[in-house]
Design a protein around this motif. Sequence first.
Motif, PDB file in Angstrom:
ATOM      1  N   LEU A  21       0.094  10.479  -3.522  1.00  0.00           N
ATOM      2  CA  LEU A  21       0.148  10.998  -2.275  1.00  0.00           C
ATOM      3  C   LEU A  21      -0.858  10.743  -1.279  1.00  0.00           C
ATOM      4  CD1 LEU A  21       1.789  13.917  -1.032  1.00  0.00           C
ATOM      5  CD2 LEU A  21      -0.034  15.036  -1.887  1.00  0.00           C
ATOM      6  N   ILE A  22      -1.895  10.478  -1.509  1.00  0.00           N
ATOM      7  CA  ILE A  22      -3.112  10.146  -0.840  1.00  0.00           C
ATOM      8  C   ILE A  22      -2.885   9.045  -0.337  1.00  0.00           C
ATOM      9  CG2 ILE A  22      -5.586   9.724  -0.732  1.00  0.00           C
ATOM     10  CD1 ILE A  22      -6.267  11.736  -3.098  1.00  0.00           C
ATOM     11  N   ILE A  23      -2.400   7.905  -0.939  1.00  0.00           N
ATOM     12  CA  ILE A  23      -2.157   6.726  -0.442  1.00  0.00           C
ATOM     13  C   ILE A  23      -0.925   6.675   0.415  1.00  0.00           C
ATOM     14  CG2 ILE A  23      -1.566   4.129  -1.178  1.00  0.00           C
ATOM     15  CD1 ILE A  23      -2.954   4.830  -3.938  1.00  0.00           C
ATOM     16  N   GLY A  24       0.123   7.470   0.081  1.00  0.00           N
ATOM     17  CA  GLY A  24       0.925   7.575   1.070  1.00  0.00           C
ATOM     18  C   GLY A  24       0.863   8.138   2.329  1.00  0.00           C
ATOM     19  N   GLY A  31      -0.182   2.774   8.831  1.00  0.00           N
ATOM     20  CA  GLY A  31       0.997   1.770   8.940  1.00  0.00           C
ATOM     21  C   GLY A  31       1.181   1.253   7.536  1.00  0.00           C
ATOM     22  N   PHE A  32       2.643   0.958   7.435  1.00  0.00           N
ATOM     23  CA  PHE A  32       3.167   0.298   6.012  1.00  0.00           C
ATOM     24  C   PHE A  32       2.459  -0.936   5.550  1.00  0.00           C
ATOM     25  CE2 PHE A  32       6.015  -2.360   3.638  1.00  0.00           C
ATOM     26  CZ  PHE A  32       6.410  -1.263   2.634  1.00  0.00           C
ATOM     27  N   ASN A  33       2.004  -1.116   4.260  1.00  0.00           N
ATOM     28  CA  ASN A  33       1.729  -2.183   3.728  1.00  0.00           C
ATOM     29  C   ASN A  33       2.330  -2.290   2.286  1.00  0.00           C
ATOM     30  OD1 ASN A  33      -0.572  -2.025   1.701  1.00  0.00           O
ATOM     31  ND2 ASN A  33      -1.294  -1.003   3.449  1.00  0.00           N
ATOM     32  N   THR A  34       2.561  -3.522   2.033  1.00  0.00           N
ATOM     33  CA  THR A  34       3.351  -3.690   0.804  1.00  0.00           C
ATOM     34  C   THR A  34       2.536  -3.342  -0.441  1.00  0.00           C
ATOM     35  OG1 THR A  34       4.311  -5.616   1.713  1.00  0.00           O
ATOM     36  CG2 THR A  34       4.745  -5.425  -0.699  1.00  0.00           C
ATOM     37  N   VAL A  35       1.227  -3.592  -0.546  1.00  0.00           N
ATOM     38  CA  VAL A  35       0.567  -3.472  -1.795  1.00  0.00           C
ATOM     39  C   VAL A  35       0.275  -1.883  -1.777  1.00  0.00           C
ATOM     40  CG1 VAL A  35      -1.977  -3.527  -2.912  1.00  0.00           C
ATOM     41  CG2 VAL A  35      -0.969  -5.554  -1.424  1.00  0.00           C
ATOM     42  N   SER A  36       0.101  -1.135  -0.747  1.00  0.00           N
ATOM     43  CA  SER A  36      -0.036   0.402  -0.799  1.00  0.00           C
ATOM     44  C   SER A  36       1.320   0.728  -1.437  1.00  0.00           C
ATOM     45  CB  SER A  36      -0.404   1.111   0.481  1.00  0.00           C
ATOM     46  OG  SER A  36      -1.693   0.528   0.876  1.00  0.00           O
ATOM     47  N   ALA A  37       2.459   0.229  -0.900  1.00  0.00           N
ATOM     48  CA  ALA A  37       3.842   0.826  -1.246  1.00  0.00           C
ATOM     49  C   ALA A  37       4.187   0.743  -2.650  1.00  0.00           C
ATOM     50  CB  ALA A  37       4.848   0.162  -0.468  1.00  0.00           C
ATOM     51  N   ILE A  38       3.764  -0.588  -3.276  1.00  0.00           N
ATOM     52  CA  ILE A  38       3.613  -1.101  -4.717  1.00  0.00           C
ATOM     53  C   ILE A  38       2.996   0.399  -5.577  1.00  0.00           C
ATOM     54  CG2 ILE A  38       3.493  -2.511  -6.371  1.00  0.00           C
ATOM     55  CD1 ILE A  38       4.272  -4.518  -4.659  1.00  0.00           C
ATOM     56  N   MET A  39       1.689   0.380  -5.036  1.00  0.00           N
ATOM     57  CA  MET A  39       0.960   1.313  -5.680  1.00  0.00           C
ATOM     58  C   MET A  39       1.542   2.695  -5.889  1.00  0.00           C
ATOM     59  SD  MET A  39      -2.839   0.222  -4.549  1.00  0.00           S
ATOM     60  CE  MET A  39      -3.966   1.372  -5.040  1.00  0.00           C
ATOM     61  N   VAL A  40       2.098   3.148  -4.745  1.00  0.00           N
ATOM     62  CA  VAL A  40       2.597   4.566  -4.798  1.00  0.00           C
ATOM     63  C   VAL A  40       3.959   4.442  -5.711  1.00  0.00           C
ATOM     64  CG1 VAL A  40       4.050   6.280  -3.274  1.00  0.00           C
ATOM     65  CG2 VAL A  40       2.072   5.006  -2.306  1.00  0.00           C
TER      66      VAL A  40
END
Length: 234
Positions: A21-24, A31-40
């Motif tokens: 939730l926090i990373i989201g 703004g969107f970044n791929t590494v964070s999206a994969i972590m979520v």
Amino acid sequence: MKSIWEMDAPIGLAFFFGPALIIGIMMLISGFNTVSAIMVLVLVLCGLNYMHTSIIGKYRIMKSIVNSIHLKKDSKILDAGCGHGAFMLQFNRQAANISEIIGIDIWSNKDQGSNSIAATQKIMENSNLADKVKLKTANILNMPFNDNEFDLIVSSLVLHNIKPFEKRKAALVNIARVQKQKGQLVIMDIGYETGKYVRILKDLEYQNVNIANTGYNGWWGTPMVPTFVITATK
Ligand SMILES: C[S@@+](CC[C@H](N)C(=O)[O-])C[C@H]1O[C@@H](n2cnc3c(N)ncnc32)[C@H](O)[C@@H]1O
């Protein structure tokens, strides 16, 4: 299906869904970044796996254990740390061979959501075991039973809650005390320290002590937190 509030150690879910939730939220702001999206994605999948194990997986494991147990007539069973009675309920179809099935617990809401003797009593009243079940408030470390009382003792997902490890050893000594000669023992528990129970049980003169990793159905969020099942006879 169980609600989130009735799950095993419901706080465990926060370890996965909280950071997701926090990373989201951070992604929404910056703004969107791929590494964070994969972590979520990974954290959400881990959380869903945790829920699967608590709601479905552990019941599958218990069912297959109970299907492999041959209960002799008039068996007296103890479920040490019964919680909502998940393990006891698996004996529903073998009720005819059971004289008494006793569930003890300290009813910790940290280890199991909505945990109370009244809630479990209600669940058990709707089973074939209703007239054979007795629930008691008691600690595994100090059980109000005579020596050699139980033909079968089961305990699932309980021992890792007893800390430090020395107390877990004391819990196993207590379990051995109330177990009848030639009785059967099934311990289901989380984590790699479970392997140490094997030596302790052998020292307590249990025979045929076996340990098995239960696989995907017993993963608590990741394969790094697996569930093991130990079976033994006294
Ligand atoms: C994760 S829950 C598992 C409940 C149930 N055995 C199951 O598999 O669904 C752990 C249970 O162990 C109980 N417990 C923890 N320490 C205990 C102790 N020292 N003596 C008795 N019960 C204990 C908790 O109250 C809780 O109900």
